[in-house]
Design a protein around this motif. Structure first.
Motif, short mmCIF file in Angstrom:
data_model
loop_
_atom_site.label_atom_id
_atom_site.label_comp_id
_atom_site.label_asym_id
_atom_site.label_seq_id
_atom_site.Cartn_x
_atom_site.Cartn_y
_atom_site.Cartn_z
N LYS A 3 0.84 -1.21 0.00
CA LYS A 3 0.00 0.00 0.00
C LYS A 3 0.88 1.26 0.00
CE LYS A 3 -4.19 -1.87 0.58
NZ LYS A 3 -3.94 -3.14 -0.11
N LYS A 4 0.37 2.28 -0.68
CA LYS A 4 1.07 3.57 -0.70
C LYS A 4 0.30 4.55 0.18
CE LYS A 4 3.18 3.65 -5.27
NZ LYS A 4 4.17 4.71 -5.10
N VAL A 5 1.02 5.16 1.09
CA VAL A 5 0.39 6.09 2.05
C VAL A 5 1.10 7.44 1.98
CG1 VAL A 5 -0.21 6.47 4.48
CG2 VAL A 5 -0.20 4.13 3.58
N ALA A 47 3.38 8.34 9.99
CA ALA A 47 4.41 7.91 9.02
C ALA A 47 5.20 6.72 9.57
CB ALA A 47 5.35 9.07 8.70
N LYS A 48 5.56 6.81 10.84
CA LYS A 48 6.34 5.75 11.49
C LYS A 48 5.56 4.44 11.54
CE LYS A 48 8.12 4.83 16.11
NZ LYS A 48 8.08 5.35 17.47
N ARG A 49 4.31 4.51 11.92
CA ARG A 49 3.49 3.28 12.03
C ARG A 49 3.13 2.71 10.66
NH1 ARG A 49 4.69 0.28 14.96
NH2 ARG A 49 2.76 -0.86 14.54
N ALA A 50 2.86 3.57 9.70
CA ALA A 50 2.55 3.08 8.35
C ALA A 50 3.76 2.34 7.78
CB ALA A 50 2.15 4.24 7.44
N LEU A 51 4.95 2.90 8.01
CA LEU A 51 6.19 2.26 7.55
C LEU A 51 6.38 0.92 8.24
CD1 LEU A 51 8.84 2.91 5.83
CD2 LEU A 51 9.87 3.44 8.06
N ALA A 52 6.19 0.89 9.56
CA ALA A 52 6.37 -0.35 10.33
C ALA A 52 5.39 -1.43 9.87
CB ALA A 52 6.18 -0.06 11.81
N ARG A 53 4.24 -1.03 9.39
CA ARG A 53 3.23 -1.99 8.93
C ARG A 53 3.38 -2.33 7.45
NH1 ARG A 53 -2.15 0.03 12.21
NH2 ARG A 53 -3.19 -1.33 10.70
N GLY A 54 4.49 -1.88 6.86
CA GLY A 54 4.85 -2.35 5.52
C GLY A 54 4.51 -1.42 4.37
N ALA A 55 3.93 -0.24 4.65
CA ALA A 55 3.52 0.67 3.57
C ALA A 55 4.73 1.36 2.95
CB ALA A 55 2.54 1.71 4.09
N ALA A 95 2.94 19.75 -3.50
CA ALA A 95 3.53 18.44 -3.19
C ALA A 95 2.44 17.37 -3.08
CB ALA A 95 4.35 18.53 -1.90
N MET A 96 1.34 17.69 -2.43
CA MET A 96 0.25 16.71 -2.27
C MET A 96 -0.34 16.34 -3.63
SD MET A 96 0.27 16.05 0.95
CE MET A 96 -1.21 15.08 1.25
N LEU A 97 -0.55 17.34 -4.48
CA LEU A 97 -1.14 17.08 -5.79
C LEU A 97 -0.20 16.25 -6.67
CD1 LEU A 97 -2.88 20.51 -6.53
CD2 LEU A 97 -3.97 18.34 -5.92
N THR A 98 1.10 16.49 -6.54
CA THR A 98 2.09 15.74 -7.32
C THR A 98 2.03 14.24 -7.01
OG1 THR A 98 3.56 17.64 -7.38
CG2 THR A 98 4.58 15.50 -7.79
N HIS A 99 1.81 13.90 -5.74
CA HIS A 99 1.90 12.49 -5.33
C HIS A 99 0.54 11.81 -5.15
CE1 HIS A 99 6.20 12.84 -4.81
NE2 HIS A 99 5.96 14.02 -4.28
N TYR A 100 -0.54 12.56 -5.29
CA TYR A 100 -1.87 12.09 -4.91
C TYR A 100 -2.38 10.88 -5.69
CZ TYR A 100 -6.79 12.64 -3.46
OH TYR A 100 -8.04 12.46 -2.94
N ALA A 101 -2.23 10.94 -7.01
CA ALA A 101 -2.92 9.98 -7.88
C ALA A 101 -2.62 8.51 -7.55
CB ALA A 101 -2.59 10.27 -9.34
N LYS A 102 -1.38 8.21 -7.18
CA LYS A 102 -0.96 6.81 -7.02
C LYS A 102 -1.24 6.23 -5.63
CE LYS A 102 3.19 7.92 -9.48
NZ LYS A 102 4.48 8.28 -8.92
N GLN A 103 -1.79 7.03 -4.73
CA GLN A 103 -1.87 6.59 -3.33
C GLN A 103 -3.08 5.70 -3.03
OE1 GLN A 103 0.68 7.38 -1.32
NE2 GLN A 103 1.60 8.52 -3.03
N ASP A 104 -2.94 4.86 -2.00
CA ASP A 104 -4.07 4.10 -1.47
C ASP A 104 -4.73 4.87 -0.32
OD1 ASP A 104 -3.90 1.37 -2.83
OD2 ASP A 104 -1.84 1.75 -2.21
N ILE A 105 -3.89 5.48 0.53
CA ILE A 105 -4.39 6.21 1.70
C ILE A 105 -3.68 7.56 1.76
CG2 ILE A 105 -4.46 6.24 4.24
CD1 ILE A 105 -4.50 3.12 4.13
N VAL A 106 -4.45 8.63 1.94
CA VAL A 106 -3.89 9.98 2.01
C VAL A 106 -4.38 10.65 3.28
CG1 VAL A 106 -3.74 12.24 0.88
CG2 VAL A 106 -3.77 10.14 -0.51
N ILE A 107 -3.46 11.10 4.11
CA ILE A 107 -3.82 11.65 5.42
C ILE A 107 -3.32 13.08 5.55
CG2 ILE A 107 -3.72 11.30 7.91
CD1 ILE A 107 -2.99 8.35 7.37
N MET A 108 -4.26 14.02 5.70
CA MET A 108 -3.90 15.43 5.89
C MET A 108 -3.83 15.73 7.39
SD MET A 108 -3.22 17.38 3.25
CE MET A 108 -3.43 18.95 4.06
#
Ligand code: C5P
Length: 220
Positions: free
Chosen positions: A9-11, A41-49, A80-93
């Protein structure tokens, strides 16, 4: 296996506060510490994202293994958010975006002179709202920091910004929210009644938010 449930998953996460320049030495900022966004960010990374973090200035160090972009202003954050948005599974503001910026940034330091000084401000883009308009498969998560009528304001934001999950917290309390290591929030989704999390470490709240978002991703 909860430890790796975000593998593949991409976060994308925004964190910290923005800074809006007044002149070369002054800016308008807010009380965001960045702790909630960095915990996510830390927890998403630890869970494999695969994690992308877009961060305003903070005292924190981004977790190694997270792709990090540093921004200052709301306009830079939006880009920056718009540049990376399209490919994501989860986006957190999780960023505390300045609602207004200075209309004309002075090129030279403004000298003190008159007894009063009026700064003219113009509204910044609402980034979460824009992401809500552009949303396709992404699960979109927003925050609401309020000092009054927490649930009413948060419910309205969930709708108006077309978010899937809204994390609401009462920032009038000193023991949770800005700068604190703990947080206590309400999680609001479109389908279910708001859920209170109880008081948690920001990393524990991060795990709850990620689990809720992952569940919504599965339903979409
Ligand atoms: O409307 P309000 O600022 O309370 O909404 C908070 C949510 O909206 C947060 O998720 C914040 O990151 C986001 N936001 C935004 N752009 C703004 C203001 C807030 O993305 N200009």
């Amino acid at each position: 296996n909860i430890e790796q449930d975000l593998r593949g998953k991409k976060v994308l996460i925004s964190a910290g506060g923005t800074r809006e320049a007044i002149d070369p030495v002054r800016y308008i900022a807010n009380r965001s510490s960045g702790k909630m966004g960095y915990a996510l960010a830390k927890r998403a990374l630890a869970r494999g994202a695969e994690v992308t973090l877009v961060t305003g200035p903070t005292k924190l160090t981004p977790p190694a293994g997270v792709t990090t972009y540093e921004i200052q202003t709301a306009a830079e954050l939006e880009e920056a958010m718009l540049t990376h948005y399209a490919k994501q599974d989860i986006v957190i503001m999780a960023a505390a975006v300045a609602d207004y910026r200075v209309k004309t940034v002075a090129e030279q330091k403004i000298k003190k002179n008159a007894e009063t000084w009026q700064l003219e401000l113009v509204k910044n883009p609402d980034i979460l709202k824009r992401l809500g308009e552009l949303k396709r498969e992404q699960v979109l998560v927003g925050f609401a920091a309020e000092t009054t009528d927490l649930l009413a304001h948060a419910t309205k934001k969930l709708q108006q910004k077309n978010a899937d999950l809204l994390v609401a917290n009462d920032v009038s309390r000193k023991d949770i929210g800005f700068g604190a290591d703990d947080n206590e929030a309400w999680l609001l989704t479109r389908k279910n009644a708001p859920k209170a999390t109880g008081k948690l470490k920001k990393t524990q709240l991060a795990d709850l938010i990620l689990s809720s978002a992952l569940q919504l991703r599965g339903e979409s």
